[in-house]
Design an enzyme around this catalytic site. Sequence first.
Site, mmCIF file in Angstrom:
data_model
loop_
_atom_site.group_PDB
_atom_site.id
_atom_site.type_symbol
_atom_site.label_atom_id
_atom_site.label_comp_id
_atom_site.label_asym_id
_atom_site.label_seq_id
_atom_site.Cartn_x
_atom_site.Cartn_y
_atom_site.Cartn_z
ATOM 1 N N HIS A 19 0.847 -1.209 0.000
ATOM 2 C CA HIS A 19 0.000 0.000 0.000
ATOM 3 C C HIS A 19 0.877 1.252 0.000
ATOM 4 O O HIS A 19 0.600 2.214 -0.718
ATOM 5 C CB HIS A 19 -0.895 0.038 1.255
ATOM 6 N N LYS A 43 -18.328 -6.639 6.884
ATOM 7 C CA LYS A 43 -17.091 -7.383 6.580
ATOM 8 C C LYS A 43 -16.272 -7.518 7.859
ATOM 9 O O LYS A 43 -15.913 -6.524 8.477
ATOM 10 C CB LYS A 43 -16.292 -6.630 5.499
ATOM 11 N N ARG A 92 -1.585 -5.501 -8.827
ATOM 12 C CA ARG A 92 -0.446 -6.397 -8.654
ATOM 13 C C ARG A 92 -0.352 -7.291 -9.894
ATOM 14 O O ARG A 92 0.438 -7.066 -10.780
ATOM 15 C CB ARG A 92 -0.612 -7.228 -7.374
ATOM 16 N N SER A 130 -2.886 -7.897 2.443
ATOM 17 C CA SER A 130 -3.170 -7.910 3.881
ATOM 18 C C SER A 130 -3.543 -9.317 4.316
ATOM 19 O O SER A 130 -3.111 -9.787 5.373
ATOM 20 C CB SER A 130 -4.321 -6.955 4.204
#
Length: 164
Positions: A19, A43, A92, A130
Amino acid sequence: MADKIAIYPGSFDPLTNGHIDIIERALDIFDKVIIAVLHNPSKKALFTMEERVKMIKQSFNCNNGVTVDSFGGLLVDYAKMKKAVAIIRGMRAISDFESEFQMALMNRKLNKEVQSVFLMTGLRWIFTSSSIIKEAVQFGGDISDMVPEPVKIKLMEKYPKIKE
Ligand code: PNS
């Protein structure tokens, strides 16, 4: 001329060096970057909103171009409220593309004035997320070069190493 503001939205559960790589790239283009942590009660997150915001603030101690905030509801509404011209997302691998494409087109449908800008992550962080960091650390994996120090400390608190 008015400052060019970009929003960098995400769950940031927690912030990773990947990040940070994206934020630094965004600062080459925009005058200000607002890191916006999504408040999403449905979530399940490892860290509370307060913890996530605090860790990000600690990781960007003296950087003037960066502010940290939280938001709920539609991202484009938040971007409009903050007078942002762009939404930053990191890419990515090609596997990121499909969901990012869908989200960007939905955001464009909801508000044509905010552009989505995709930045390629540094090669070093291509496999960093993460979730994978949380998975590794809970079994005692060394992730110290993948997250900033304040995040490493909090991760260790959440997952003290399992001693044999
Ligand atoms: O780090 P994440 O979990 O990949 O971030 C996802 C995020 C926060 C960018 C996305 O879930 C989001 O923008 N949520 C806000 C709700 C919204 O605006 N949805 C419509 C666009 S799909």
